[in-house]
Design an enzyme around this catalytic site. Structure first.
Site, PDB file in Angstrom:
ATOM      1  N   ARG A  13      -8.692  -0.847   4.512  1.00  0.00           N
ATOM      2  CA  ARG A  13      -7.852   0.217   3.955  1.00  0.00           C
ATOM      3  C   ARG A  13      -6.479  -0.325   3.565  1.00  0.00           C
ATOM      4  NH1 ARG A  13      -7.123   5.281   7.505  1.00  0.00           N
ATOM      5  NH2 ARG A  13      -5.841   5.643   5.689  1.00  0.00           N
TER       6      ARG A  13
ATOM      7  N   LYS B 143       0.834  -1.210   0.000  1.00  0.00           N
ATOM      8  CA  LYS B 143       0.000   0.000   0.000  1.00  0.00           C
ATOM      9  C   LYS B 143       0.870   1.261   0.000  1.00  0.00           C
ATOM     10  CE  LYS B 143      -1.779   1.476   4.101  1.00  0.00           C
ATOM     11  NZ  LYS B 143      -1.439   2.878   4.438  1.00  0.00           N
ATOM     12  N   ASN B 144       1.855   1.297   0.900  1.00  0.00           N
ATOM     13  CA  ASN B 144       2.620   2.531   1.084  1.00  0.00           C
ATOM     14  C   ASN B 144       3.673   2.749  -0.003  1.00  0.00           C
ATOM     15  OD1 ASN B 144       1.014   3.083   3.225  1.00  0.00           O
ATOM     16  ND2 ASN B 144       2.503   2.500   4.803  1.00  0.00           N
TER      17      ASN B 144
ATOM     18  N   ASP C 108       4.268   0.185  12.447  1.00  0.00           N
ATOM     19  CA  ASP C 108       3.117  -0.479  11.817  1.00  0.00           C
ATOM     20  C   ASP C 108       3.002  -1.962  12.190  1.00  0.00           C
ATOM     21  OD1 ASP C 108       2.437   1.900  10.641  1.00  0.00           O
ATOM     22  OD2 ASP C 108       3.242   1.414   8.667  1.00  0.00           O
TER      23      ASP C 108
HETATM   24  N1  EPU Z   1       6.090  14.338  11.476  1.00  0.00           N
HETATM   25  C1  EPU Z   1       6.108  15.669  11.821  1.00  0.00           C
HETATM   26  N2  EPU Z   1       5.933  16.605  10.821  1.00  0.00           N
HETATM   27  C2  EPU Z   1       5.752  16.242   9.519  1.00  0.00           C
HETATM   28  C3  EPU Z   1       5.729  14.871   9.175  1.00  0.00           C
HETATM   29  C4  EPU Z   1       5.904  13.939  10.184  1.00  0.00           C
HETATM   30  O1  EPU Z   1       6.283  16.012  12.990  1.00  0.00           O
HETATM   31  O2  EPU Z   1       5.598  17.136   8.691  1.00  0.00           O
HETATM   32  C5  EPU Z   1       6.276  13.320  12.520  1.00  0.00           C
HETATM   33  C6  EPU Z   1       5.028  12.445  12.718  1.00  0.00           C
HETATM   34  O3  EPU Z   1       4.080  13.049  13.563  1.00  0.00           O
HETATM   35  C7  EPU Z   1       5.633  11.184  13.287  1.00  0.00           C
HETATM   36  C8  EPU Z   1       6.983  11.093  12.567  1.00  0.00           C
HETATM   37  O4  EPU Z   1       7.250  12.398  12.080  1.00  0.00           O
HETATM   38  O5  EPU Z   1       5.855  11.327  14.661  1.00  0.00           O
HETATM   39  C9  EPU Z   1       7.033  10.105  11.418  1.00  0.00           C
HETATM   40  O6  EPU Z   1       5.883  10.251  10.597  1.00  0.00           O
HETATM   41  P1  EPU Z   1       5.955  10.047   9.021  1.00  0.00           P
HETATM   42  O7  EPU Z   1       5.810  11.358   8.367  1.00  0.00           O
HETATM   43  O8  EPU Z   1       7.130   9.222   8.680  1.00  0.00           O
HETATM   44  O9  EPU Z   1       4.618   9.225   8.755  1.00  0.00           O
HETATM   45  P2  EPU Z   1       3.766   9.294   7.443  1.00  0.00           P
HETATM   46  O10 EPU Z   1       4.645   9.570   6.294  1.00  0.00           O
HETATM   47  O11 EPU Z   1       2.565  10.140   7.654  1.00  0.00           O
HETATM   48  C10 EPU Z   1       4.055   6.760   6.801  1.00  0.00           C
HETATM   49  C11 EPU Z   1       3.142   5.607   6.530  1.00  0.00           C
HETATM   50  C12 EPU Z   1       2.493   5.168   7.845  1.00  0.00           C
HETATM   51  C13 EPU Z   1       3.618   4.757   8.811  1.00  0.00           C
HETATM   52  C14 EPU Z   1       4.588   5.918   8.998  1.00  0.00           C
HETATM   53  C15 EPU Z   1       5.782   5.565   9.872  1.00  0.00           C
HETATM   54  C16 EPU Z   1       2.428   6.024   4.249  1.00  0.00           C
HETATM   55  C17 EPU Z   1       1.345   6.379   3.318  1.00  0.00           C
HETATM   56  N3  EPU Z   1       2.132   6.019   5.564  1.00  0.00           N
HETATM   57  O12 EPU Z   1       3.239   7.788   7.348  1.00  0.00           O
HETATM   58  O13 EPU Z   1       1.683   4.042   7.548  1.00  0.00           O
HETATM   59  O14 EPU Z   1       3.069   4.388  10.049  1.00  0.00           O
HETATM   60  O15 EPU Z   1       5.084   6.362   7.712  1.00  0.00           O
HETATM   61  O16 EPU Z   1       6.477   4.504   9.343  1.00  0.00           O
HETATM   62  O17 EPU Z   1       3.536   5.710   3.822  1.00  0.00           O
HETATM   63  C18 EPU Z   1      -0.073   2.540   7.901  1.00  0.00           C
HETATM   64  O18 EPU Z   1       0.198   2.042   6.787  1.00  0.00           O
HETATM   65  O19 EPU Z   1      -0.861   1.996   8.716  1.00  0.00           O
HETATM   66  C19 EPU Z   1       0.544   3.797   8.287  1.00  0.00           C
HETATM   67  C20 EPU Z   1       0.063   4.571   9.246  1.00  0.00           C
END
Ligand code: EPU
Length: 428
Positions: free
Chosen positions: A407, A22-23, A315
């Site tokens: 999802r 998915k990701n 995850d």
């Molecule tokens: N963060 C910030 N500011 C930002 C972006 C992130 O403070 O602008 C913080 C977040 O709050 C968190 C940390 O950085 O504490 C890491 O978050 P990240 O941005 O890496 O998460 P994401 O990109 O929103 C992706 C996956 C998630 C997975 C996380 C962590 C996708 C579409 N989603 O989310 O997947 O948990 O990385 O590995 O790639 C899932 O599939 O169930 C899922 C939630």
């Protein structure tokens, strides 16, 4: 609304084939915005989130061909072709972003290619506040004008200009957004403290096929040499490491012997290391893992701490927590990525688990026999952990709100039934 009815304590035997990630599929689809030519993606999973991304891209006038979507079309390996030549809007509306935060992945490519984007701010979600400030700061560093108005972020730019960006914390979709933006910027973009997840490497591979010049993806410094235009490509979606990890844990929890195929064990090293420490037997090949457990003795309780890749993934935290109820003593689980990712604990307690939570630490007492109950899914990965709990528990477990599960897991109940689980989807 559907629910899953699970009759527990059946051992699992057979083979589970893992779907496309998915990701990896979601950013791969967003990357099509960067070119006017066809982007062909193969092995796209049938998931509600992929359908949401299709809806979002179609709303912008992008043609999406080949994806069947829907739960009934499951287990057909899907391809999708995307073409942006009819694109007419540059907006990701609140109705779609609120159902899927990954919609924000269109931000970088829209600004890079069209010089404008209007994307709803996602707001908080069940697992944490999840801001996108780092995506926005990154685009501003590339010279974009950013304003926030009525819950939307508006970004404009004549042409982005390469710059150095140092993320405060590694962000997966933030790294993806800036990497995509950098491909069409003028000059060199450097991302420091970049996320290193396999999905980043996969996106870099796709962008390279599209003509982009990228070095260092998979390390914490990524360098992108911007060029004037990208072309179409054909790309295979990598296997879903989180789905694979979920079935590996399910097999260990329920007992039996299960081969998890079409996965990359190297993407699962942190999990496999902990499995070994917990005393679970497994063997691996280049693209499969076979897990075997008699279920006669308790496992060894182990400690985990979620961290960015290559460390233990957030995850898989919920799923591993369920396994640790079968430990021989006490397991300490620390969640460092999302501040509210223990929602499954209350449901697990209703099944007899002895788990206490103090801030971001869960203390899981082992030697517990779970019993079936009526429980509720709270988010995607929590739902998967509750399915695993149901497989282990005495009697019947009824899991409601499984739209969370749909999802991110392609027909989980069918894959589990195939290896002997007693699990059924029931309309309520
Ligand atoms: N963060 C910030 N500011 C930002 C972006 C992130 O403070 O602008 C913080 C977040 O709050 C968190 C940390 O950085 O504490 C890491 O978050 P990240 O941005 O890496 O998460 P994401 O990109 O929103 C992706 C996956 C998630 C997975 C996380 C962590 C996708 C579409 N989603 O989310 O997947 O948990 O990385 O590995 O790639 C899932 O599939 O169930 C899922 C939630």
């Amino acid at each position: 609304m559907n629910k899953l009815v699970i009759k527990g304590r059946k051992k699992l035997y057979g083979t589970v084939e893992i779907s496309g990630a998915k990701n990896a599929a979601l950013p791969a689809m967003a990357a099509a915005i960067l070119t006017s030519e066809d982007v062909h993606l193969h092995g796209v999973p049938h998931l509600a989130d992929v359908t949401t991304m299709v809806d979002l891209l179609e709303k912008m006038g992008i043609k999406t061909m080949g994806y069947k979507g829907g739960h009934e079309n499951n287990l057909i390996k899907s391809s999708i072709t995307l073409n942006t030549s009819g694109m007419n809007t540059y907006e990701a509306p609140y109705e779609l972003v609120k159902t899927m935060r990954a919609s924000v992945l269109v931000l970088g490519p829209l600004v890079a290619r069209y010089g404008k984007a209007k994307v709803s701010l996602p707001g908080g979600c069940a697992i944490g506040s999840r801001p996108i400030d780092l995506h926005i700061k990154g685009l501003a560093a590339l010279g974009a004008n950013v304003s926030i108005d009525h819950g939307y972020v508006n970004v404009t730019a004549k042409r982005l200009k390469g710059a150095k960006i140092v993320f405060d914390t590694p962000t997966v979709t933030g790294t993806e957004n800036i990497m995509m933006a950098g491909t069409l910027a003028k000059g060199i973009t450097v991302i420091e403290n970049a996320a290193k997840e396999p999905e980043i490497t996969s996106l870099a591979e796709q962008l390279t096929k599209m003509g982009a010049v990228i070095h260092g993806a998979g390390t914490d410094i990524i360098e992108i040499q911007g060029i004037d235009r990208l072309h179409g490509c054909s790309m295979d979606i990598i296997p879903d490491r989180i789905e694979a990890g979920t079935y590996i844990i399910a097999a260990a929890a329920a007992g039996g012997e299960v081969e998890v195929t079409n996965c990359n064990p190297r993407h699962l090293d942190a999990l496999l290391f902990k499995m070994k420490e917990a005393g679970i037997e497994y063997t691996e090949t280049d693209n499969s893992v076979v897990v075997k457990r008699e279920r006669e003795a308790w496992l060894k309780s182990v400690t985990i701490k979620t961290m960015p890749y290559p460390n233990f993934p957030t995850d898989l935290q919920a799923q591993f927590m369920v396994l640790m109820t079968q430990g021989d003593s006490t397991s300490i689980i620390t969640e460092t990525i999302f501040e509210n990712r223990f929602m499954h604990v209350a449901e697990l307690r209703r099944m007899g688990a002895d788990i206490t939570v103090e801030n971001n630490v869960a203390i899981v007492k082992g030697r517990t026999r779970l019993t079936g109950a009526q429980i509720m899914a709270t988010d995607l990965r929590a739902s998967a952990s509750l399915v695993i709990a149901g497989l282990m528990a005495d009697n019947v477990t009824e899991l409601s709100r499984i739209y969370h599960l749909d999802r991110g897991y392609e027909v989980m109940e069918k894959k589990l039934s195939k290896i002997g689980a007693k699990i059924e989807r029931v309309k309520v």
